[in-house]
Design an enzyme around this catalytic site. Structure first.
Site, PDB file in Angstrom:
ATOM      1  N   ASP A  42       3.986   0.249  12.389  1.00  0.00           N
ATOM      2  CA  ASP A  42       2.758  -0.303  11.804  1.00  0.00           C
ATOM      3  C   ASP A  42       2.528  -1.751  12.205  1.00  0.00           C
ATOM      4  OD1 ASP A  42       3.077   1.520   8.654  1.00  0.00           O
ATOM      5  OD2 ASP A  42       2.434   2.120  10.663  1.00  0.00           O
ATOM      6  N   ARG A  69      -0.868  14.817  12.989  1.00  0.00           N
ATOM      7  CA  ARG A  69       0.162  14.272  12.090  1.00  0.00           C
ATOM      8  C   ARG A  69       0.731  15.476  11.324  1.00  0.00           C
ATOM      9  NH1 ARG A  69      -1.342   9.017  10.512  1.00  0.00           N
ATOM     10  NH2 ARG A  69       0.493   8.877   9.181  1.00  0.00           N
ATOM     11  N   LYS A 107       0.847  -1.202   0.000  1.00  0.00           N
ATOM     12  CA  LYS A 107       0.000   0.000   0.000  1.00  0.00           C
ATOM     13  C   LYS A 107       0.885   1.256   0.000  1.00  0.00           C
ATOM     14  CE  LYS A 107      -1.774   1.526   4.009  1.00  0.00           C
ATOM     15  NZ  LYS A 107      -1.476   2.929   4.352  1.00  0.00           N
ATOM     16  N   ASN A 108       1.877   1.293   0.899  1.00  0.00           N
ATOM     17  CA  ASN A 108       2.633   2.537   1.074  1.00  0.00           C
ATOM     18  C   ASN A 108       3.655   2.769  -0.029  1.00  0.00           C
ATOM     19  OD1 ASN A 108       1.045   2.970   3.237  1.00  0.00           O
ATOM     20  ND2 ASN A 108       2.562   2.386   4.772  1.00  0.00           N
ATOM     21  N   ARG A 134      -8.872  -0.212   3.953  1.00  0.00           N
ATOM     22  CA  ARG A 134      -7.923   0.795   3.455  1.00  0.00           C
ATOM     23  C   ARG A 134      -6.601   0.139   3.091  1.00  0.00           C
ATOM     24  NH1 ARG A 134      -7.240   6.192   6.842  1.00  0.00           N
ATOM     25  NH2 ARG A 134      -5.803   6.410   5.100  1.00  0.00           N
ATOM     26  N   CYS A 147      -5.398  12.213  12.896  1.00  0.00           N
ATOM     27  CA  CYS A 147      -5.937  10.861  12.720  1.00  0.00           C
ATOM     28  C   CYS A 147      -6.245  10.359  14.127  1.00  0.00           C
ATOM     29  CB  CYS A 147      -4.920   9.960  12.044  1.00  0.00           C
ATOM     30  SG  CYS A 147      -3.481   9.753  13.068  1.00  0.00           S
TER      31      CYS A 147
END
Ligand code: EPZ
Length: 420
Positions: A304, A121, A22-23, A396, A116
């Protein structure tokens, strides 16, 4: 709205194929704005965040399609340079369009990302970096407005290692005059992949994967085909699921080298781990040993993976200390795990987890992407049924997670829910 119903007690075994990172996609997609033409990016995951970034690029005038894992981006129609609040508030990574728009068009208007679930952030490193490259940046009614005739290379040093700021400045600097050096740059594999992508487009970036990156500005870049890397956080999530549920899980199409910190900790916790070129096999421990963790920038233990690790430690045979050094207050999953019977105390940025013998199923609520993953992991072993609400957070960043977990033997299903 949907929720997951997880019935605990099933051992996991079998093979799970890992999706694209994803990132990485969230950085590669905006980088395509730096050149007019058609890009093909292989191994792109079908995720809500990728869809949000696609919509953002389309509001700028690009065309984006995803056929299976093959993403096609056509940037020849880009003519708008504003990232609207409606999209940016959904996903902080939208700020990644700032650098490419500024570099290619000399103008960008990007909504300030909201906070968030786990605190503010900031994006000060992104803004200060653009200013150092010669951009004039103002804040107007919640929008970052940046202008620059042509950016000029300079030396930028980050006081904290920042994945996003490193990526954004790299994308701004590739078309700047002269040379830019970034000190204290992020080493994350997703940033290395972004640099490789930009170099394939014709950029001149050296030092990727080291704390000092040098970017020699070039006149123009070209569209390319590229293959994105596997998602190391998805991989780690499935390995922890295997470790907590018992059994033997083999992750394939993954990159073991990107997970060495986690694999060492899993072995310390008693798991047996073997790996090859693109696979990792984990045999769950008989008893989960308590193991302390302190999150750190890559190649340290990933923030994460912190929530998932706490879920694993909740069933360990002793006490463990988990320190979150990247964000403050990234512990929104803890009260939900406590509802399942975990014994966890949080003081400032440290969670002390006292292992318990069993967890009991209950209704719990996702607060963010990785917190949701930790609740599902706990639900796999909690006695009875665990209902995980607000699973749009999961969608997500995890591709078809319930299908993949069912493929390993878990009893999990997605059902409609009118509960918010
Ligand atoms: C990226 O976020 C990831 N997201 C995050 O993954 C990940 O948690 C984070 O890196 C850290 O590894 C994407 O890549 C899309 P940072 P990013 O800038 O770039 C502070 C997930 O679950 N900071 O490396 O936003 C910041 O507050 C997500 O996939 C500033 O102070 O993170 C934090 O404390 C969640 N000023 C630290 O740096 C800035 O201008 C690291 O943040 C920017 C960051």
């Amino acid at each position: 709205m949907y929720k997951f119903i997880v019935k605990g007690g099933r051992r996991l075994s079998g093979e799970v194929s890992i999706s694209g990172a994803k990132n990485a996609s969230l950085a590669l997609m905006p980088a395509a704005l730096l050149a007019p033409g058609i890009f093909h990016i292989k191994n792109t995951p079908d995720l809500r965040d990728v869809a949000t970034m696609s919509r953002l690029l389309e509001t700028l005038g690009a065309k984006v399609t995803l056929d299976g894992k093959l993403q096609t981006i056509d940037t020849r129609g880009v003519k708008n340079f504003e990232a609207p609040y409606e999209l940016v508030k959904k996903m902080r990574a939208s700020i990644y369009v700032l650098g490419p728009l500024l570099a290619r068009y000399g103008y960008a208007k990007v909504s300030m990302p909201g906070g968030c679930a786990w605190g503010p952030r900031p994006v000060n490193l992104h803004i200060e970096g653009m200013q150092k490259l010669g951009a004039e940046v103002t804040l107007e009614a919640g929008y970052i407005v940046a202008r620059a005739k042509r950016l000029k290379g300079t030396h930028i040093s980050f006081d904290v290692s920042s994945v996003g700021a490193t990526g954004n400045i790299m994308m701004a600097a590739v078309l700047a005059e002269d040379t830019t050096t970034i000190s204290n740059a992020a080493l994350e594999p997703e940033i290395v992949a972004l640099g490789d992508f930009l170099n394939k487009m014709g950029a001149d970036i050296r030092g990727l994967g080291t704390p000092t990156i040098t970017i020699k500005g070039v006149k123009e870049l070209n569209p390319v085909d590229f293959e994105s890397l596997p998602d190391r956080i998805e991989t780690g999530t499935f390995l922890i699921a295997g470790a907590i549920a018992g059994g033997n899980v083999r992750a394939v199409n993954c990159e073991p080298d990107h997970l060495s910190a986690l694999l060492l900790k899993l072995e310390e916790a008693g798991a047996k781990v073997q790996s090859g070129k693109n696979w990792i096999e984990l045999e769950a421990p008989e008893a989960i040993r308590p193991v302390d963790v302190s999150t750190a920038p890559y190649p340290g233990f990933p923030t994460d993976m912190q929530a998932q690790w706490i879920a694993l430690m909740a069933l360990s045979t002793g006490s463990s200390v988990i320190a979150e050094t990247i964000y403050f207050d990234r512990f929104k999953h803890v009260p939900e795990l406590v509802r399942l019977g975990a014994d966890i105390e949080v003081k400032e940025n440290v969670a002390v987890v006292k292992g318990v013998r069993t967890l009991k199923g209950a209704k719990v609520m996702s607060t963010d992407l990785r917190a949701s993953a930790s609740l599902i992991i706990a639900g796999l072993v909690a006695e009875g049924t665990t209902e995980v609400l607000r699973i749009y957070h999961m969608d997500r960043g995890y591709e078809r997670i319930e299908e993949k977990l069912r493929g390993l033997g878990a009893d999990i299903e997605r059902v409609q829910s009118d509960e918010f």
